[in-house]
Design a protein around this motif. Structure first.
Motif, short mmCIF file in Angstrom:
data_model
loop_
_atom_site.label_atom_id
_atom_site.label_comp_id
_atom_site.label_asym_id
_atom_site.label_seq_id
_atom_site.Cartn_x
_atom_site.Cartn_y
_atom_site.Cartn_z
N PRO A 85 40.11 42.55 39.64
CA PRO A 85 40.09 41.20 40.21
C PRO A 85 38.69 40.59 40.27
O PRO A 85 37.69 41.31 40.38
CB PRO A 85 40.64 41.42 41.62
N GLN A 86 38.66 39.27 40.17
CA GLN A 86 37.43 38.53 40.46
C GLN A 86 37.29 38.33 41.96
O GLN A 86 38.22 38.58 42.73
CB GLN A 86 37.48 37.16 39.78
N TRP A 87 36.11 37.86 42.38
CA TRP A 87 35.84 37.53 43.78
C TRP A 87 36.08 38.74 44.69
O TRP A 87 36.44 38.60 45.84
CB TRP A 87 36.69 36.33 44.24
N THR A 88 35.88 39.92 44.13
CA THR A 88 36.12 41.18 44.84
C THR A 88 35.00 42.16 44.51
O THR A 88 34.53 42.22 43.37
CB THR A 88 37.47 41.79 44.41
N ARG A 89 34.58 42.92 45.50
CA ARG A 89 33.58 43.95 45.26
C ARG A 89 34.18 45.09 44.46
O ARG A 89 35.24 45.60 44.82
CB ARG A 89 33.04 44.43 46.61
N LEU A 90 33.52 45.47 43.37
CA LEU A 90 34.01 46.52 42.49
C LEU A 90 33.01 47.67 42.44
O LEU A 90 31.80 47.44 42.42
CB LEU A 90 34.24 45.99 41.07
#
Length: 326
Positions: free
Chosen positions: A88-93
């Motif tokens: 996902p985007q806008w998520t810490r990975l």
């Protein structure tokens, strides 16, 4: 730690909040085109807002991390892949050493951002890590990234924020239609009444001629008042004797296609500036892909200042929402 660039993408550069204080000598501020999206990426990974990120234009890079890393992808909607699996985007990975980060086809807008915990750690030039490719300064050797580059990452400073995901209300939209607020002047008096009406009531579309220097629009065109051109000005009705340009200035050479000067624009020249995009809407302009329908709305300087304050307050609320400090 560092990122190894296997494929650089179309035009991936290092950018931060920009190089302020040198525009008077012809060096533009540069910095992330969509400052808000870049700043929220830093919020998610626990960086200061001033840390440098990677700005990806349309086609993103393929990179490999040589150590464990924490990243967040913000900005224009795009498929994010870690070792080929969609994330996902806008998520810490979380990346492990040897993981490959890559991207699919962009689904709207023009640019997205890779924020990494610790920030991109290239040397500062005139107070900024931002890349100004025309001048060959900043970033990694003053240019966009190339295959084989090794991009250094700094040491983290501070705690990670409580939330890993940026709440939906704080994420920008990438619509196919925009309303952009402008302050008229300095040379709007050179337009006829019809010309000014076309500027403010017409429908303009972003053309494919758009980059970090500026965006060109097509539309109804404007009319200029007839006059005998002063000594030193060219024959084009929009020509003036050279003057300084504000960031966000709108020029209409020949009266046909407006150009909005953006982060890497020159600081002066011989075209009349009929208006200037307010600072609060410069990120909005940066999100416009070719074909985006745009309408210009005139506001006062007082309204522009209120909008700037509102933009700053929105950023603060977004950072607070995830438990970070700007």
């Amino acid at each position: 730690m560092a990122f190894e660039i296997k494929n650089p993408g179309l035009a991936t550069t290092v950018q931060d909040q920009g190089r302020v204080g040198y525009y008077n000598v012809g060096i533009p501020q540069s910095g992330s085109m969509d400052q808000y999206s870049a700043e929220l990426g830093n919020a998610l990974v626990g960086n200061p807002a001033t840390d440098a990120v990677l700005e990806c234009t349309y086609l993103g890079p393929v990179l490999v991390s040589d150590a464990d890393a924490i990243v967040a992808i913000t900005g224009a909607p795009v498929e994010v892949k870690v070792n080929g699996e969609t994330q996902p985007q806008w998520t810490r990975l979380q990346l492990s050493a040897g993981d490959e980060l890559s991207f699919g086809v962009i689904q709207g807008g023009t640019r997205y951002y890779i924020a990494v915990r610790g920030g991109i750690d290239v040397p500062e030039v005139l107070g900024s890590r931002s890349t100004y490719t025309l001048g060959g300064i900043g970033g990694l050797n003053g240019r966009k990234l190339e295959a084989g580059d090794v991009v250094p990452v700094g040491a983290p400073d501070g705690d990670l924020p409580a939330l890993e995901v940026m709440p939906e209300p704080f994420r920008p939209t990438f619509a196919k239609e925009q309303t952009v607020r402008i302050v008229l002047g300095l040379y709007d008096h050179r337009l006829t009444d019809t010309g000014k009406a076309n500027l403010l009531n017409g429908e303009w579309k972003v053309t494919p001629v758009a980059d970090r220097m500026g965006l060109r629009y097509s539309g109804p065109g404007v009319e200029w008042k007839e006059r005998e051109q002063p000594f030193g000005a060219g024959s084009d009705p929009s020509n003036i004797v050279d003057a300084g340009y504000a960031v966000g200035s709108i020029q209409i050479p020949g009266g046909t296609q407006p150009i909005i000067l953006h982060r890497d624009a020159v600081s002066g020249g011989g075209y009349a500036m009929v208006a200037t995009v307010i600072s609060a809407d410069m990120d909005l302009v940066a999100r416009a892909a070719p074909g985006t329908v745009t309408r210009f709305v005139a506001v006062s300087q007082e309204e522009a200042i209120v909008a700037r304050k509102g933009r700053a307050e929105l950023k603060t609320k977004a950072w607070e929402a995830v438990g970070a400090k700007p």
